[in-house]
Design a protein around this motif. Structure first.
Motif, mmCIF file in Angstrom:
data_model
loop_
_atom_site.group_PDB
_atom_site.id
_atom_site.type_symbol
_atom_site.label_atom_id
_atom_site.label_comp_id
_atom_site.label_asym_id
_atom_site.label_seq_id
_atom_site.Cartn_x
_atom_site.Cartn_y
_atom_site.Cartn_z
ATOM 1 N N ASN A 96 1.085 -1.233 0.085
ATOM 2 C CA ASN A 96 0.048 0.039 0.018
ATOM 3 C C ASN A 96 0.811 1.572 -0.017
ATOM 4 O OD1 ASN A 96 -2.776 -1.267 0.294
ATOM 5 N ND2 ASN A 96 -2.208 -1.447 2.735
ATOM 6 N N TYR A 97 0.577 2.318 -0.446
ATOM 7 C CA TYR A 97 1.556 3.485 -0.455
ATOM 8 C C TYR A 97 -0.263 5.002 -0.583
ATOM 9 C CZ TYR A 97 3.617 0.116 -3.653
ATOM 10 O OH TYR A 97 4.594 -0.548 -3.883
ATOM 11 N N LEU A 98 1.117 5.554 0.325
ATOM 12 C CA LEU A 98 0.723 6.882 0.747
ATOM 13 C C LEU A 98 1.252 8.270 -0.624
ATOM 14 C CD1 LEU A 98 -1.333 9.061 1.978
ATOM 15 C CD2 LEU A 98 -0.321 9.341 4.196
ATOM 16 N N ALA A 99 0.846 8.510 -1.278
ATOM 17 C CA ALA A 99 1.271 9.800 -1.979
ATOM 18 C C ALA A 99 0.874 10.999 -1.946
ATOM 19 C CB ALA A 99 1.073 9.445 -3.599
ATOM 20 N N GLY A 100 2.059 12.356 -1.467
ATOM 21 C CA GLY A 100 2.246 13.677 -1.563
ATOM 22 C C GLY A 100 2.151 14.109 -2.676
ATOM 23 N N TYR A 101 0.203 14.744 -2.816
ATOM 24 C CA TYR A 101 1.150 15.389 -4.060
ATOM 25 C C TYR A 101 0.909 16.941 -4.070
ATOM 26 C CZ TYR A 101 -1.119 16.576 -8.112
ATOM 27 O OH TYR A 101 -1.815 16.805 -9.787
ATOM 28 N N HIS A 102 1.862 17.427 -4.841
ATOM 29 C CA HIS A 102 1.979 18.720 -4.692
ATOM 30 C C HIS A 102 2.172 19.140 -5.933
ATOM 31 C CE1 HIS A 102 3.578 22.678 -4.148
ATOM 32 N NE2 HIS A 102 4.435 22.491 -4.746
ATOM 33 N N PRO A 103 1.884 20.840 -6.928
ATOM 34 C CA PRO A 103 0.638 21.557 -5.743
ATOM 35 C C PRO A 103 -0.494 21.306 -6.011
ATOM 36 C CG PRO A 103 1.791 22.561 -8.388
ATOM 37 C CD PRO A 103 3.003 21.176 -8.503
ATOM 38 N N HIS A 104 -0.880 21.693 -5.767
ATOM 39 C CA HIS A 104 -2.903 22.191 -6.050
ATOM 40 C C HIS A 104 -3.325 22.354 -6.919
ATOM 41 C CE1 HIS A 104 -6.909 22.941 -5.457
ATOM 42 N NE2 HIS A 104 -7.311 21.597 -3.764
ATOM 43 N N GLY A 105 -2.516 23.437 -7.165
ATOM 44 C CA GLY A 105 -3.155 24.172 -7.987
ATOM 45 C C GLY A 105 -5.122 24.981 -8.006
ATOM 46 N N ILE A 106 -5.234 25.583 -8.032
ATOM 47 C CA ILE A 106 -6.855 25.975 -8.057
ATOM 48 C C ILE A 106 -8.038 24.739 -8.816
ATOM 49 C CG2 ILE A 106 -8.457 27.711 -9.243
ATOM 50 C CD1 ILE A 106 -6.284 30.004 -9.969
ATOM 51 N N GLY A 143 -2.646 -7.947 1.280
ATOM 52 C CA GLY A 143 -2.582 -7.954 0.126
ATOM 53 C C GLY A 143 -2.188 -6.773 -0.993
ATOM 54 N N GLY A 144 -2.328 -5.411 -0.278
ATOM 55 C CA GLY A 144 -1.556 -3.955 -0.748
ATOM 56 C C GLY A 144 -2.500 -3.843 -2.070
ATOM 57 N N GLY A 145 -1.651 -2.967 -2.297
ATOM 58 C CA GLY A 145 -2.526 -3.252 -3.973
ATOM 59 C C GLY A 145 -3.501 -1.423 -4.087
ATOM 60 N N ASN A 146 -3.108 -0.484 -3.145
ATOM 61 C CA ASN A 146 -4.339 0.785 -2.681
ATOM 62 C C ASN A 146 -2.883 2.066 -2.982
ATOM 63 O OD1 ASN A 146 -7.152 -0.116 -1.894
ATOM 64 N ND2 ASN A 146 -5.643 -1.677 -1.014
ATOM 65 N N LEU A 147 -2.867 2.891 -3.308
ATOM 66 C CA LEU A 147 -3.036 4.155 -3.231
ATOM 67 C C LEU A 147 -3.570 5.517 -2.684
ATOM 68 C CD1 LEU A 147 0.383 5.811 -5.918
ATOM 69 C CD2 LEU A 147 -2.039 6.813 -5.197
ATOM 70 N N LEU A 148 -3.210 5.828 -1.934
ATOM 71 C CA LEU A 148 -3.954 7.094 -1.476
ATOM 72 C C LEU A 148 -3.024 7.990 -1.580
ATOM 73 C CD1 LEU A 148 -6.251 8.031 0.178
ATOM 74 C CD2 LEU A 148 -5.388 7.974 2.017
ATOM 75 N N ALA A 149 -3.552 9.305 -2.151
ATOM 76 C CA ALA A 149 -3.479 10.907 -2.307
ATOM 77 C C ALA A 149 -3.995 11.596 -1.590
ATOM 78 C CB ALA A 149 -2.899 10.808 -3.970
ATOM 79 N N ILE A 150 -2.942 12.145 -0.371
ATOM 80 C CA ILE A 150 -2.779 13.470 -0.315
ATOM 81 C C ILE A 150 -2.348 14.695 -0.925
ATOM 82 C CG2 ILE A 150 -1.272 12.971 1.503
ATOM 83 C CD1 ILE A 150 -3.094 15.028 3.079
ATOM 84 N N ILE A 151 -3.342 16.040 -0.932
ATOM 85 C CA ILE A 151 -2.722 16.964 -1.583
ATOM 86 C C ILE A 151 -2.437 18.282 -0.441
ATOM 87 C CG2 ILE A 151 -3.147 19.366 -3.334
ATOM 88 C CD1 ILE A 151 -5.225 17.916 -4.732
ATOM 89 N N VAL A 152 -0.845 17.796 -0.237
ATOM 90 C CA VAL A 152 -0.619 18.381 1.143
ATOM 91 C C VAL A 152 -1.176 19.614 1.572
ATOM 92 C CG1 VAL A 152 1.921 18.557 2.849
ATOM 93 C CG2 VAL A 152 1.558 16.526 0.415
ATOM 94 N N GLY A 153 -0.845 20.648 0.754
ATOM 95 C CA GLY A 153 -1.160 22.149 0.436
ATOM 96 C C GLY A 153 -2.563 22.539 0.641
#
Length: 231
Positions: A92-102, A166-176
């Motif tokens: 499983n993965y936790l992704a930090g996404y940047h930039p948010h943009g508008i 079992g894994g196989g999940n990616l959760l992305a969070i837009i940090v800002g």
């Protein structure tokens, strides 16, 4: 891991979310005063029974994620998804996404639709995107974003997805999040990270790998309305 490359033209605001959400509320309430009131009542029952879904991984409907409209959206901007590393589908993965943009157009198109081919590039990985909880309180609109894999932005959602065996999940969070959106201006990037490192602790707690995602050109899509720093 992966990076998003995109560029566009034009100017807009957050109306692309507020307007449909408000319309859904107006229709939902308006129907109560017509002979079709039963539709709103039945939906309210469904809404109550399904109220916890945004905190339980949402609801992926692959047929809707594959709609042709997402291909057109990808081509319009244009948006491309660039893979720079393999992701093991057993984790499983936790992704930090940047930039948010508008409007977080890159995050939505790449992670909530199949428009740029995420399933082909990362087979066995199911993508999710965290979204402000308020959007899940808009009738019908909530169902639209749920089927795209969007989940509520809180610890319960993170724990539910990252603790899946079992894994196989990616959760992305837009940090800002929203603060970063207000600083989205063409030609530059401002990362809002101070006091926002809780997602790293959650990844460690659940043994999830951290994945950086950068969306090139996200801040160039729209012209930002002038605003004072910190407002």
């Amino acid at each position: 891991m992966s990076e998003f490359t995109k560029k566009e033209r034009g100017s807009a605001s957050m109306g692309h979310l507020y307007i449909p959400a408000i319309h859904c509320y107006v229709v939902f309430i308006g129907l109560l005063f017509t002979r079709f009131w039963i539709i709103s009542i039945l939906y309210a029952v469904w809404w109550y029974l399904d109220r916890t879904k945004p905190w339980q991984g949402s609801r992926h409907i692959d047929v809707l994620r594959c709609w042709a409209v997402w291909k057109h959206m990808k081509d319009y901007f244009p948006i491309s998804l660039v893979k720079t590393a393999e992701l093991d589908p057993s984790q499983n993965y936790l992704a930090g996404y940047h930039p948010h943009g508008i409007a977080a157009v890159g995050a939505f198109t790449n992670l909530c639709t199949d428009g740029t081919g995420f399933p082909s590039l990362f087979p066995g990985i199911r993508s999710h995107l965290m979204m402000l909880n308020l959007w899940f309180w808009a009738p019908v609109f909530r169902d639209y974003i749920i089927i795209g894999g969007m989940v509520a932005a809180d610890k319960e959602s993170v724990s539910h997805i990252l603790s899946k065996e079992g894994g196989g999940n990616l959760l992305a969070i837009i940090v800002g999040v929203v603060q970063e959106a207000l600083d989205a201006r063409s030609g530059g990037y401002k990362l809002v990270l101070l006091n926002r490192k809780g997602f790293i602790r959650l990844a460690l707690m659940h043994g999830a790998a951290l994945v950086p995602i950068f969306s090139f050109g996200e801040n160039d899509i729209y012209d930002q309305v002038e605003n004072s720093p910190g407002t």
